[in-house]
Design a protein around this motif. Structure first.
Motif, PDB file in Angstrom:
ATOM      1  N   THR A 168      -3.547   0.709  -9.147  1.00 53.28           N
ATOM      2  CA  THR A 168      -3.960  -0.310  -8.084  1.00 53.28           C
ATOM      3  C   THR A 168      -4.701  -1.603  -8.839  1.00 53.28           C
ATOM      4  O   THR A 168      -5.277  -1.470  -9.882  1.00 53.28           O
TER       5      THR A 168
ATOM      6  N   SER B 136      -3.267   4.879  -2.637  1.00 52.75           N
ATOM      7  CA  SER B 136      -4.402   5.301  -2.123  1.00 52.75           C
ATOM      8  C   SER B 136      -4.275   6.921  -2.456  1.00 52.75           C
ATOM      9  O   SER B 136      -3.238   7.222  -2.854  1.00 52.75           O
TER      10      SER B 136
ATOM     11  N   LEU C 283       0.986  -1.161   0.136  1.00 50.35           N
ATOM     12  CA  LEU C 283      -0.026  -0.037  -0.118  1.00 50.35           C
ATOM     13  C   LEU C 283       0.976   1.243  -0.082  1.00 50.35           C
ATOM     14  O   LEU C 283       1.940   1.498   0.609  1.00 50.35           O
TER      15      LEU C 283
ATOM     16  N   THR D 198      -1.649  -1.483  -4.044  1.00 47.65           N
ATOM     17  CA  THR D 198      -2.637  -0.352  -3.892  1.00 47.65           C
ATOM     18  C   THR D 198      -2.309   0.973  -3.353  1.00 47.65           C
ATOM     19  O   THR D 198      -1.473   1.164  -2.809  1.00 47.65           O
TER      20      THR D 198
END
Length: 118
Positions: free
Chosen positions: A91, A117, A11, A115
């Motif tokens: 992503t 964000s 992430l 991923t």
């Protein structure tokens, strides 16, 4: 049969960087062109980057040009995908693949999740 294992996913915030690695075992790694593909939820798998057996020639999808770099180390049987300036649309699950002599990407890893964000 070539075996591929990806690592390095995770992430990250938009604008950040990740480096994916693909460890290749069995087969004759230095003879294979290698590639990275990705698959986002609800979408088809798409091409990201490819590198020739020598590492001298590489191709990138338009969506990642200027941000991603593919490289390989034949001495270590490794392929890498350096991803910079990541965007939420990057992503996906990223897969490493090896091209067989017939030109098909017939060997695949299990994938690593990336991923990004917002």
């Amino acid at each position: 049969q070539v075996q591929l294992v990806e690592s390095g996913g995770g992430l990250v915030q938009a604008g950040g960087s990740l480096r994916l690695s693909c460890a290749v075992s069995q087969g004759t790694f230095s003879r294979y062109a290698m590639a990275w593909f990705r698959q986002a939820p609800g979408k088809e798998r798409e091409f990201v980057a490819q590198i020739s057996w020598s590492g001298a020639i590489s191709y990138l999808a338009d969506s990642v040009k200027g941000r991603f770099t593919i490289s390989r180390d034949n001495a270590k049987n490794m392929v890498y995908l350096q991803m910079n300036s990541l965007k939420p649309e990057d992503t996906a699950v990223y897969y490493c693949a090896a091209q067989d002599p017939g030109g098909s990407f017939s060997s695949w890893g299990q994938g690593t999740q990336v991923t990004v964000s917002a």
